[in-house]
Design an enzyme around this catalytic site. Structure first.
Site, PDB file in Angstrom:
ATOM      1  N   THR A  57     -58.681 -11.358   3.055  1.00 18.32           N
ATOM      2  CA  THR A  57     -60.046 -11.882   3.154  1.00 18.32           C
ATOM      3  C   THR A  57     -60.216 -13.177   2.388  1.00 18.32           C
ATOM      4  O   THR A  57     -60.969 -14.051   2.795  1.00 18.32           O
ATOM      5  CB  THR A  57     -61.043 -10.829   2.632  1.00 18.32           C
ATOM      6  OG1 THR A  57     -61.020  -9.720   3.519  1.00 18.32           O
ATOM      7  CG2 THR A  57     -62.454 -11.367   2.537  1.00 18.32           C
ATOM      8  N   TYR A 115     -65.504 -10.556   9.937  1.00 15.74           N
ATOM      9  CA  TYR A 115     -64.794 -11.841   9.886  1.00 15.74           C
ATOM     10  C   TYR A 115     -63.326 -11.582  10.220  1.00 15.74           C
ATOM     11  O   TYR A 115     -62.874 -10.446  10.301  1.00 15.74           O
ATOM     12  CB  TYR A 115     -64.885 -12.449   8.470  1.00 15.74           C
ATOM     13  CG  TYR A 115     -64.374 -11.506   7.409  1.00 15.74           C
ATOM     14  CD1 TYR A 115     -65.249 -10.620   6.768  1.00 15.74           C
ATOM     15  CD2 TYR A 115     -63.022 -11.429   7.083  1.00 15.74           C
ATOM     16  CE1 TYR A 115     -64.778  -9.719   5.837  1.00 15.74           C
ATOM     17  CE2 TYR A 115     -62.546 -10.528   6.156  1.00 15.74           C
ATOM     18  CZ  TYR A 115     -63.429  -9.673   5.540  1.00 15.74           C
ATOM     19  OH  TYR A 115     -62.972  -8.766   4.634  1.00 15.74           O
ATOM     20  N   LYS A 173     -58.517  -0.147  -5.375  1.00 13.40           N
ATOM     21  CA  LYS A 173     -59.730  -0.529  -4.650  1.00 13.40           C
ATOM     22  C   LYS A 173     -60.554   0.738  -4.464  1.00 13.40           C
ATOM     23  O   LYS A 173     -60.118   1.679  -3.800  1.00 13.40           O
ATOM     24  CB  LYS A 173     -59.374  -1.142  -3.304  1.00 13.40           C
ATOM     25  CG  LYS A 173     -60.576  -1.639  -2.497  1.00 13.40           C
ATOM     26  CD  LYS A 173     -60.108  -2.334  -1.226  1.00 13.40           C
ATOM     27  CE  LYS A 173     -61.266  -2.848  -0.383  1.00 13.40           C
ATOM     28  NZ  LYS A 173     -60.800  -3.534   0.843  1.00 13.40           N
ATOM     29  N   GLU A 179     -51.397  24.118 -11.108  1.00 14.81           N
ATOM     30  CA  GLU A 179     -51.780  24.697  -9.803  1.00 14.81           C
ATOM     31  C   GLU A 179     -50.576  25.243  -9.035  1.00 14.81           C
ATOM     32  O   GLU A 179     -50.706  26.042  -8.131  1.00 14.81           O
ATOM     33  CB  GLU A 179     -52.471  23.615  -8.952  1.00 14.81           C
ATOM     34  CG  GLU A 179     -53.822  23.189  -9.494  1.00 14.81           C
ATOM     35  CD  GLU A 179     -54.881  24.285  -9.342  1.00 14.81           C
ATOM     36  OE1 GLU A 179     -55.916  24.186 -10.026  1.00 14.81           O
ATOM     37  OE2 GLU A 179     -54.646  25.247  -8.580  1.00 14.81           O
ATOM     38  N   THR A 235     -57.167  -7.266   0.063  1.00 14.90           N
ATOM     39  CA  THR A 235     -57.535  -6.274  -0.956  1.00 14.90           C
ATOM     40  C   THR A 235     -57.077  -4.866  -0.593  1.00 14.90           C
ATOM     41  O   THR A 235     -56.973  -4.008  -1.458  1.00 14.90           O
ATOM     42  CB  THR A 235     -59.057  -6.250  -1.147  1.00 14.90           C
ATOM     43  OG1 THR A 235     -59.676  -5.902   0.095  1.00 14.90           O
ATOM     44  CG2 THR A 235     -59.561  -7.593  -1.647  1.00 14.90           C
ATOM     45  N   ASP A 236     -56.792  -4.602   0.682  1.00 16.21           N
ATOM     46  CA  ASP A 236     -56.503  -3.221   1.100  1.00 16.21           C
ATOM     47  C   ASP A 236     -55.269  -2.636   0.422  1.00 16.21           C
ATOM     48  O   ASP A 236     -55.296  -1.485   0.004  1.00 16.21           O
ATOM     49  CB  ASP A 236     -56.329  -3.134   2.629  1.00 16.21           C
ATOM     50  CG  ASP A 236     -57.648  -3.282   3.357  1.00 16.21           C
ATOM     51  OD1 ASP A 236     -57.665  -3.147   4.587  1.00 16.21           O
ATOM     52  OD2 ASP A 236     -58.667  -3.549   2.685  1.00 16.21           O
TER      53      ASP A 236
HETATM   54  N1  DAS Z   1     -58.066  -6.412   5.825  1.00 14.60           N
HETATM   55  C1  DAS Z   1     -58.204  -6.666   4.418  1.00 14.60           C
HETATM   56  C2  DAS Z   1     -56.836  -7.011   3.826  1.00 14.60           C
HETATM   57  O1  DAS Z   1     -56.205  -7.962   4.318  1.00 14.60           O
HETATM   58  C3  DAS Z   1     -59.123  -7.785   4.137  1.00 14.60           C
HETATM   59  C4  DAS Z   1     -59.321  -7.934   2.639  1.00 14.60           C
HETATM   60  O2  DAS Z   1     -60.179  -7.228   2.115  1.00 14.60           O
HETATM   61  O3  DAS Z   1     -58.610  -8.723   2.004  1.00 14.60           O
HETATM   62  O4  DAS Z   1     -56.441  -6.349   2.878  1.00 14.60           O
END
Ligand code: DAS
Length: 362
Positions: free
Chosen positions: A46, A60, A199, A319, A126-127
């Protein structure tokens, strides 16, 4: 260099004026040359995304803007460091593969060995940013700052977060006090440990959290530290990217009510080397799944109990009788992080007791 007559007061001789201007420019150039050199490795996400309009903060296309445009859009970086950019990939990070991890890790390691490189920033989706950060934390042997950064909104959106996140990342990567703290992540003014951060929210700029807390904050180009990592990383790691040619297959199954063994058996047939079980509660395993996991163990597959619960840590022999079953517990690592550590560890050992030591120490 041409000095126009209009910029020179007539009372001052031309040669003298030229000398003053040139010495001023060389002073600026010398000052810039004395700044740390930070390399920005761009992989997509992103932070390189673009939306159809300023109000499209969630809708986007990721991985569109090239690194030279990202850097050109942030001239303030020159205050912090001499910055150069490389476009390593241009992908959304949910599409990262083990080969991407290895290629990026090798590039980071090579740059970190260069005397003219003082710090490295990696712009990343970010994923799976948390997985890449942990992988580098485990395998790159350097004390130089390595800082991953992303954004939750594209640069085209109102109140985009990428520019300040990138400015903070370069600031931290150029800082001597960031050395030796392991791989770091800067998001939303915070400096997080690459090991601990995840995240935790998928729709807010305050998305990245560490259950044990951030290491510090970065505000207006200055770092404020409050803690340091205690788990082994980078120079203290027994793993080295230079020794890793490939990563073994390690997958994750999720525990839930009405659990069945379809996925467990399918992964066994697919030849995984370890299976992370993201169990309910404290890594609990449904009674109807225990047999299938024990059968995998009997085939030589490592079984690693993690938890689907985001915080806390799995207690060994609580567990499940891990000693009796010869299973491993993932400690406080989330399933996706446990997978990274298991892959790296399996490049060195197949012994479950050694694996458990590694999960306690990293
Ligand atoms: N699809 C997500 C990624 O590329 C977009 C982001 O949040 O960066 O990890």
């Amino acid at each position: 260099m041409h000095i126009s007559s209009s910029s020179r007061p007539s009372s001052i001789p031309r040669r003298w004026f030229a000398g003053v201007v040139l010495s001023a420019l060389s002073t600026v150039a010398l000052a810039q040359a004395a700044k740390p050199h930070v390399v920005v490795l761009a992989t997509g996400g992103t932070i390189a995304g673009a939306g159809a309009s300023a109000v499209h903060s969630a809708t986007y296309a990721a991985a569109k803007v090239p690194v030279d445009k990202l850097l050109a859009g942030l001239p303030e970086l020159a205050r912090l460091a001499r910055v150069s950019g490389e476009q390593v990939f241009q992908i959304a990070s949910e599409s990262f593969t083990n080969e991407h991890l290895l290629q990026l890790g090798r590039r980071v390691a090579a740059l970190s060995r260069q005397a003219d490189v003082d710090g490295i920033v990696i712009t990343h989706g970010t994923d799976t940013l948390e997985e890449t950060a942990y992988f580098l934390n485990l395998t790159v042997h350097t004390r130089k700052p390595i800082v991953l950064v992303g954004s939750m909104r594209p640069g085209t959106a109102l109140s985009a977060d990428g520019a300040l996140n990138l400015y903070d990342a370069v600031s931290v990567a150029a800082s001597q006090d960031a050395a030796g703290k392991g791989v770091l992540v800067t998001m939303n003014d915070e400096i997080q440990s690459g090991r601990d951060v995840s995240k935790t929210i998928n729709i807010k700029t305050e998305a990245f959290k560490s259950q044990w807390g951030a290491l510090g904050m970065v505000v207006e180009g200055r770092n404020y530290w409050f803690r340091a990592p205690v788990k082994r990383h980078t120079m203290q790691s027994e793993f080295n990217i230079d020794d890793i040619q490939a990563l073994p297959a390690v997958d994750i199954v999720y525990g839930y009510g009405h659990m069945n063994t379809t996925a467990i058996e399918a992964y066994g047939q697919a030849g995984v080397r370890a299976l992370i079980h993201a169990g309910t509660g404290n890594g609990s395993v449904a009674a109807q799944a225990v047999g299938a996991l024990r059968a995998l163990r009997a085939q030589g597959v490592q079984v690693i109990r993690a938890a689907r619960v985001p915080d806390g840590f799995v207690v060994r022999n609580a567990e499940q009788p891990d000693d009796q079953y010869d299973w491993v517990v993932a400690h406080d690592l989330r399933p996706q992080k446990a997978r990274i550590l298991a892959m790296v560890a399996l490049t060195k050992t197949q012994d479950s007791q050694e694996l458990q030591r590694i999960f306690w120490e990293y």
